[in-house]
Write a protein that holds these residues in place. Structure first.
Motif, mmCIF file in Angstrom:
data_model
loop_
_atom_site.group_PDB
_atom_site.id
_atom_site.type_symbol
_atom_site.label_atom_id
_atom_site.label_comp_id
_atom_site.label_asym_id
_atom_site.label_seq_id
_atom_site.Cartn_x
_atom_site.Cartn_y
_atom_site.Cartn_z
ATOM 1 N N THR A 108 33.530 47.000 52.375
ATOM 2 C CA THR A 108 32.289 47.497 51.762
ATOM 3 C C THR A 108 31.561 48.436 52.715
ATOM 4 O O THR A 108 30.411 48.181 53.095
ATOM 5 C CB THR A 108 31.374 46.321 51.369
ATOM 6 N N PRO A 109 32.198 49.523 53.107
ATOM 7 C CA PRO A 109 31.560 50.436 54.064
ATOM 8 C C PRO A 109 30.532 51.340 53.377
ATOM 9 O O PRO A 109 30.801 51.921 52.328
ATOM 10 C CB PRO A 109 32.742 51.251 54.587
ATOM 11 N N ALA A 149 38.868 58.502 40.304
ATOM 12 C CA ALA A 149 37.576 58.898 40.866
ATOM 13 C C ALA A 149 37.005 57.795 41.736
ATOM 14 O O ALA A 149 36.460 58.049 42.819
ATOM 15 C CB ALA A 149 36.606 59.257 39.744
ATOM 16 N N ALA A 150 37.125 56.557 41.268
ATOM 17 C CA ALA A 150 36.614 55.432 42.045
ATOM 18 C C ALA A 150 37.395 55.274 43.341
ATOM 19 O O ALA A 150 36.826 55.023 44.403
ATOM 20 C CB ALA A 150 36.689 54.148 41.218
ATOM 21 N N ALA A 151 38.713 55.431 43.253
ATOM 22 C CA ALA A 151 39.546 55.302 44.451
ATOM 23 C C ALA A 151 39.186 56.363 45.479
ATOM 24 O O ALA A 151 39.161 56.103 46.687
ATOM 25 C CB ALA A 151 41.026 55.410 44.064
ATOM 26 N N PRO A 161 38.509 46.201 38.838
ATOM 27 C CA PRO A 161 37.278 45.403 38.888
ATOM 28 C C PRO A 161 36.883 44.963 40.291
ATOM 29 O O PRO A 161 35.700 44.923 40.618
ATOM 30 C CB PRO A 161 37.616 44.201 37.990
ATOM 31 N N CYS A 162 37.877 44.638 41.128
ATOM 32 C CA CYS A 162 37.579 44.233 42.506
ATOM 33 C C CYS A 162 36.887 45.363 43.260
ATOM 34 O O CYS A 162 35.891 45.145 43.954
ATOM 35 C CB CYS A 162 38.861 43.814 43.203
ATOM 36 N N ASP A 163 37.405 46.577 43.121
ATOM 37 C CA ASP A 163 36.832 47.720 43.820
ATOM 38 C C ASP A 163 35.445 48.053 43.287
ATOM 39 O O ASP A 163 34.545 48.439 44.050
ATOM 40 C CB ASP A 163 37.751 48.924 43.678
ATOM 41 N N LEU A 164 35.245 47.910 41.979
ATOM 42 C CA LEU A 164 33.930 48.178 41.403
ATOM 43 C C LEU A 164 32.907 47.161 41.903
ATOM 44 O O LEU A 164 31.755 47.515 42.178
ATOM 45 C CB LEU A 164 34.011 48.142 39.870
ATOM 46 N N ALA A 165 33.329 45.912 42.046
ATOM 47 C CA ALA A 165 32.434 44.894 42.598
ATOM 48 C C ALA A 165 32.093 45.201 44.050
ATOM 49 O O ALA A 165 30.947 45.045 44.488
ATOM 50 C CB ALA A 165 33.073 43.512 42.472
ATOM 51 N N HIS A 166 33.083 45.652 44.824
ATOM 52 C CA HIS A 166 32.822 46.060 46.203
ATOM 53 C C HIS A 166 31.831 47.218 46.248
ATOM 54 O O HIS A 166 30.925 47.247 47.091
ATOM 55 C CB HIS A 166 34.130 46.485 46.875
ATOM 56 N N LEU A 167 32.003 48.184 45.352
ATOM 57 C CA LEU A 167 31.111 49.336 45.326
ATOM 58 C C LEU A 167 29.689 48.907 44.990
ATOM 59 O O LEU A 167 28.731 49.387 45.598
ATOM 60 C CB LEU A 167 31.616 50.357 44.308
ATOM 61 N N PHE A 168 29.545 47.982 44.052
ATOM 62 C CA PHE A 168 28.210 47.494 43.719
ATOM 63 C C PHE A 168 27.583 46.803 44.927
ATOM 64 O O PHE A 168 26.412 47.019 45.240
ATOM 65 C CB PHE A 168 28.263 46.532 42.534
ATOM 66 N N CYS A 169 28.347 45.951 45.602
ATOM 67 C CA CYS A 169 27.811 45.262 46.784
ATOM 68 C C CYS A 169 27.365 46.255 47.843
ATOM 69 O O CYS A 169 26.285 46.115 48.440
ATOM 70 C CB CYS A 169 28.865 44.320 47.355
ATOM 71 N N THR A 170 28.203 47.256 48.091
ATOM 72 C CA THR A 170 27.855 48.269 49.082
ATOM 73 C C THR A 170 26.575 48.986 48.694
ATOM 74 O O THR A 170 25.682 49.205 49.525
ATOM 75 C CB THR A 170 28.991 49.289 49.218
#
Length: 253
Positions: A108-109, A149-151, A161-170
């Motif tokens: 989550t950088p 685009a997300a990648a 979904p895992c990456d989207l959750a990480h993006l939200f946390c960040t």
């Protein structure tokens, strides 16, 4: 809602053909909007299991396989009763202060690109709750159906979904709000499937769930299992393979 869950994981230890010690985060907890009516974990080999909790307060099962195996098949079955709390998490087992979840991780950088994206998403918002909802909706609209685009934004090979959750946390942390990764299940038309989303902490309200994969807060279709700073800390299976058989008293938790 009554959600029936049957899920199977085939896990190959890092050192195949060796004794195994694994931590399973596969058991949901009771809360005000979630009641576990029945839950069972089975494995396809001779094993010992011990219940406990990890550092985030998640219910865990330590699995000790003292025979040499190439793979372990883990099957969970259960029934969970849920109600729609409109995303607000009530009655959960909380062992850590919300401020701990301001901490970033390698997954989550807060890169310049992500901070700029978040700033644009919440530009016209008034207050933390409005910001979080706007961030959730924007991630969903921009990336849920555009993995490339997300990648690119996340610097990963693909996005789900895992990456989207990480993006939200960040994003939430970059706004000064504690956020954490959540693993669990979601009920769909044919079955309950593994899923992940996020939660953010708002003063005077508490923890609130946000699912950027759907652009909404979790509903009574979601079964909450584990929370952590990122996906690694909430992984359903984590553990080690040992070169020699390790007695239960030495393996420990």
């Amino acid at each position: 809602m009554r959600i029936a869950i049957e899920h199977q994981i085939v896990h190959s230890p890092p050192l195949r053909g060796r004794a195994v010690v694994q931590m399973l985060r596969l058991t949901p907890d009771n809360s005000d909007d979630q009641t576990v009516a029945h839950w069972r974990i089975d494995v396809d080999c001779d094993a010992r299991m011990r219940s406990g909790r990890d550092g985030f307060g998640n219910a865990v099962t330590m699995l000790y396989v003292e025979e040499r195996v190439d793979a372990v098949t883990i099957t969970v079955t259960g029934d969970v009763l849920t109600s729609d709390g409109h995303g607000i998490v009530r009655g959960s087992n909380e062992t850590l202060p919300p401020a701990l979840y301001l901490r970033g991780t390698a997954a989550t950088p807060a890169t310049e690109a992500i901070v700029a994206f978040v700033g644009e998403a919440v530009r016209d918002c008034d207050g933390p709750l409005a910001m979080l909802h706007a961030l959730n909706v924007t991630i969903h609209r921009r990336f849920a159906n555009d993995g490339e685009a997300a990648a690119e934004l996340l610097g990963s090979e693909e996005a789900g979904p895992c990456d989207l959750a990480h993006l939200f946390c960040t994003g939430a942390r970059s706004l000064g709000m504690p956020a954490r990764f959540v693993s669990g299940f979601v009920a769909q038309a044919d079955a309950a499937r593994p899923h992940c989303w996020a939660e953010a902490h708002v003063e005077e309200i508490g923890w609130i769930g946000f699912d950027p994969a759907i652009g909404l807060s979790p509903t009574d279709t979601h079964v909450r299992v584990a929370v952590a700073l990122d996906a690694a800390g909430a992984a359903p299976v984590a553990g080690e393979a040992w070169g020699d058989t390790m007695p239960l008293t030495e393996a420990g938790q």
